[in-house]
Design a protein around this motif. Structure first.
Motif, PDB file in Angstrom:
ATOM      1  N   SER A 159       0.846  -1.205   0.000  1.00 51.68           N
ATOM      2  CA  SER A 159       0.000   0.000   0.000  1.00 51.68           C
ATOM      3  C   SER A 159       0.880   1.254   0.000  1.00 51.68           C
ATOM      4  O   SER A 159       2.047   1.232   0.410  1.00 51.68           O
ATOM      5  CB  SER A 159      -0.914  -0.006   1.217  1.00 51.68           C
ATOM      6  OG  SER A 159      -0.150   0.010   2.395  1.00 51.68           O
ATOM      7  N   CYS A 160       0.315   2.365  -0.463  1.00 53.25           N
ATOM      8  CA  CYS A 160       1.068   3.622  -0.540  1.00 53.25           C
ATOM      9  C   CYS A 160       1.472   4.124   0.837  1.00 53.25           C
ATOM     10  O   CYS A 160       2.587   4.641   1.022  1.00 53.25           O
ATOM     11  CB  CYS A 160       0.206   4.689  -1.256  1.00 53.25           C
ATOM     12  SG  CYS A 160      -0.103   4.303  -2.983  1.00 53.25           S
ATOM     13  N   ALA A 161       0.603   3.953   1.815  1.00 52.37           N
ATOM     14  CA  ALA A 161       0.922   4.418   3.177  1.00 52.37           C
ATOM     15  C   ALA A 161       2.139   3.686   3.729  1.00 52.37           C
ATOM     16  O   ALA A 161       3.041   4.289   4.330  1.00 52.37           O
ATOM     17  CB  ALA A 161      -0.300   4.223   4.072  1.00 52.37           C
ATOM     18  N   LYS A 162       2.180   2.387   3.468  1.00 50.87           N
ATOM     19  CA  LYS A 162       3.304   1.601   3.962  1.00 50.87           C
ATOM     20  C   LYS A 162       4.590   1.988   3.251  1.00 50.87           C
ATOM     21  O   LYS A 162       5.670   2.088   3.843  1.00 50.87           O
ATOM     22  CB  LYS A 162       3.015   0.110   3.765  1.00 50.87           C
ATOM     23  CG  LYS A 162       3.967  -0.809   4.498  1.00 50.87           C
ATOM     24  CD  LYS A 162       3.505  -2.254   4.386  1.00 50.87           C
ATOM     25  CE  LYS A 162       4.429  -3.154   5.171  1.00 50.87           C
ATOM     26  NZ  LYS A 162       4.017  -4.571   5.079  1.00 50.87           N
ATOM     27  N   ARG A 163       4.511   2.238   1.919  1.00 50.43           N
ATOM     28  CA  ARG A 163       5.704   2.592   1.158  1.00 50.43           C
ATOM     29  C   ARG A 163       6.250   3.955   1.593  1.00 50.43           C
ATOM     30  O   ARG A 163       7.450   4.121   1.776  1.00 50.43           O
ATOM     31  CB  ARG A 163       5.361   2.611  -0.342  1.00 50.43           C
ATOM     32  CG  ARG A 163       6.592   2.787  -1.223  1.00 50.43           C
ATOM     33  CD  ARG A 163       6.297   2.554  -2.663  1.00 50.43           C
ATOM     34  NE  ARG A 163       5.462   3.611  -3.233  1.00 50.43           N
ATOM     35  CZ  ARG A 163       4.195   3.447  -3.588  1.00 50.43           C
ATOM     36  NH1 ARG A 163       3.602   2.274  -3.429  1.00 50.43           N
ATOM     37  NH2 ARG A 163       3.493   4.445  -4.103  1.00 50.43           N
ATOM     38  N   PHE A 164       5.362   4.929   1.790  1.00 47.98           N
ATOM     39  CA  PHE A 164       5.801   6.251   2.241  1.00 47.98           C
ATOM     40  C   PHE A 164       6.399   6.202   3.638  1.00 47.98           C
ATOM     41  O   PHE A 164       7.358   6.920   3.947  1.00 47.98           O
ATOM     42  CB  PHE A 164       4.622   7.236   2.209  1.00 47.98           C
ATOM     43  CG  PHE A 164       4.090   7.498   0.821  1.00 47.98           C
ATOM     44  CD1 PHE A 164       4.932   7.429  -0.286  1.00 47.98           C
ATOM     45  CD2 PHE A 164       2.756   7.830   0.617  1.00 47.98           C
ATOM     46  CE1 PHE A 164       4.461   7.671  -1.547  1.00 47.98           C
ATOM     47  CE2 PHE A 164       2.276   8.071  -0.649  1.00 47.98           C
ATOM     48  CZ  PHE A 164       3.126   7.986  -1.742  1.00 47.98           C
TER      49      PHE A 164
END
Length: 561
Positions: free
Chosen positions: A14-19
């Motif tokens: 997910s984007c939140a995890k990557r950021f």
């Protein structure tokens, strides 16, 4: 997460995890830069040396000095390498000189290895001597309270040692003597019952069949861990007569004083099954047992229970005064390299019925032992180069069948019985005391009912020559000769000594020059002649058509051409 119908899991997050991961990495790098700045270390890469600029004065002289310095460093490295090589060569030379002079090697590891090898060789040499075996056997007799003599059921009288039984009975009731008839599955039932009645009149006898497929404790523990382990219910894995014999020993141990163990010594001639009996009683392979004779070289203590301990002993040493057929039956002279395997087979075949040997080994009619061994070698495919039968290997295999637990043969039990000189009626009753003879007889009857025996027609009968004399006193042993492997130098020395002995009374004196010229001429003639090609022609041999002849000489020219 691995989705269905996909070989590998997806790397998408997910984007939140990557950021979040990228933010953590930036913070970590910032922390490292701050710590490096405090220590005075710049985090950036060092700049590449651009060299001497063109505008600098004396540029050529600076470059020449740098190149010269570089060459000096390379030469210094080469000198260091050559010096190390010379140092190593000097060490090797010193080690070779010390080894040639007979000194010990310089390195500590080599010293330890040499000492360990020498100690092991001395120990093996010491344990293989007859004197060591006699000493170990005497120790077992002195330490044990009960002596169990293991007898081969195929030849019980030949396995008995009168000298051993006499030394045990000299202790005046302090030691008991028991018999175990082992390998009962290789003897016909009627013959076994006759031998049991014959031996019971002198000493308490137990029927026994040792287990053949026992395993070590580590193997048993591994098999227990396996869920789908297959249990082995075959006849080879089971033993007969264990319960009754173990019950009598535990009864004797309980009658002793408290906190004392009953020591039972297991004795007998080589390859009668002493170690196999102990393994069957323990139900674990604790003693080394096999077809090869003389595996047990020293005594070994095995604890069965807290109050019972068995002592394994090396085989009884046979006296050299025994007849040749009695020694050949146990391959005693063959193991000691005093007799060839061919001679041992010859003596055994003279004692057996020819028709029974032919049926047992599926061999046609033979005139002598060489014809039998050639037919036996062809039957087992023991062939040398060119299809020649290997009679020596056939003789070794024939002896292993007779001494191992494979071949079924039996000896006839004597009808009349007279007690030996060292046995009396009072001693016989004393040996039976403290034993429940009804329990012993009932155990033997159960063994006779449950065990499987061969037919009388499939078993080979032979005539027993009586008990085999043994040696227990070290002073009665003959002097042993040490056999060592001879090298080429030793062979040359022996040839020189033989020449000096033979040339004391020469028949004809010939000069050395004439002998040399004669040898040179013969070698030239051999080189000049072309080599003849040998062709092996197959010949059909019918040994059944061979007539019975008393002559032992075997003429290969008349039978194979």
């Amino acid at each position: 997460m691995k989705r269905p119908k996909l070989k590998k899991a997806s790397k998408r997050v997910s984007c939140a995890k990557r950021f979040k991961i990228q933010k953590k990495v930036r913070e970590h790098n910032r922390k490292l830069r701050k710590e490096a700045k405090k220590k005075g270390i710049s985090g950036r890469k060092p700049k590449k040396d651009v060299g001497v600029p063109n505008s600098a004065p004396f540029k050529e002289e600076v470059l020449r000095e740098a190149e010269q310095r570089k060459q000096e460093l390379v030469a210094l490295k080469e000198q260091n390498v050559i010096a190390k090589q010379q140092q190593r060569a000097g060490k090797r030379k010193k080690e070779k000189e010390t080894a040639s002079a007979g000194d010990e090697p310089a390195s500590k590891k080599a010293k330890k290895v040499m000492k360990a090898k020498e100690a092991k060789a001395e120990m093996v040499k010491k344990k293989s001597t007859k004197t060591f075996k006699c000493c170990e056997l005497n120790k077992v007799i002195e330490e044990s309270d009960v002596i169990v003599e293991v007898l081969d059921a195929r030849d019980p009288l030949g396995c008995r040692c009168p000298q051993l039984e006499e030394t045990v009975l000299k202790h005046e009731g302090k030691k008991k003597l028991l018999f175990i008839l082992n390998k009962i599955d290789l003897v016909p039932k009627d013959n076994l019952e006759k031998w049991l009645r014959y031996l019971e009149a002198e000493c308490p006898t137990f029927l026994f069949k040792a287990a053949m497929q026992l395993k070590d404790r580590t193997v048993q523990e591994k098999n227990k861990k396996v869920v789908n382990a297959v249990l082995d219910h075959s006849r080879a894995a089971s033993s007969f007569g264990r319960d009754s014999f173990l019950q009598t020993l535990t009864n004797l141990a309980n009658k002793k004083e408290a906190k004392t163990t009953l020591k039972v010594g297991v004795v007998g001639f080589p390859n009668v099954g002493k170690s196999s009996v102990i393994n069957s009683l323990k139900e674990v392979r604790v003693c080394h047992a096999g077809v090869q004779r003389g595996l047990t070289r020293c005594k070994q203590e095995v604890h069965i229970t807290k109050r019972l301990k068995l002592i394994d002993s090396p085989g009884t040493v046979a006296a050299p005064s025994n007849p040749g057929d009695a020694m050949a039956l146990r391959s005693l002279r063959v193991e000691e390299k005093e007799e060839s395997a061919l001679e041992a087979v010859r003596t055994l075949l003279e004692r057996c019925d020819q028709q029974q040997i032919m049926l047992q080994y599926n061999v046609p009619n033979y005139r002598n032992y060489l014809e039998f061994l050639t037919a036996f070698a062809k039957k087992r495919s023991f062939l040398q180069k060119g299809g020649v039968p290997n009679t020596e290997l056939a003789a070794v295999m024939f002896l292993s069948d007779w001494t191992g637990a494979k071949l079924s043969y039996h000896s006839r039990a004597p009808e009349r019985q007279d007690l030996p000189s060292y046995l009396t009626d009072a001693i016989v009753t004393e040996l039976r005391s403290d034993l429940k003879m009804d329990v012993v007889r009932k155990g033997n009857e159960n063994v006779l009912k449950s065990a499987r025996f061969p037919n009388l027609a499939s078993s080979i009968s032979f005539n027993s020559r009586g008990p085999t004399a043994g040696v227990l006193n070290v002073s009665e042993l003959p002097k042993e000769t040490v056999t060592t492997t001879a090298t080429e130098e030793d062979d040359d020395e022996e040839e020189e000594t033989d020449m000096t002995i033979n040339t004391e009374k020469p028949e004809v004196e010939t000069p050395v020059s004439t002998i040399v010229t004669h040898i040179q001429e013969t070698t030239k003639k051999k080189k000049a002649k072309p080599a003849k090609k040998v062709k092996f022609v197959p010949v059909n041999i019918d040994l059944t058509s061979a007539q019975h002849n008393d002559d032992d000489a075997y003429d290969f020219n008349t039978d194979f051409v």
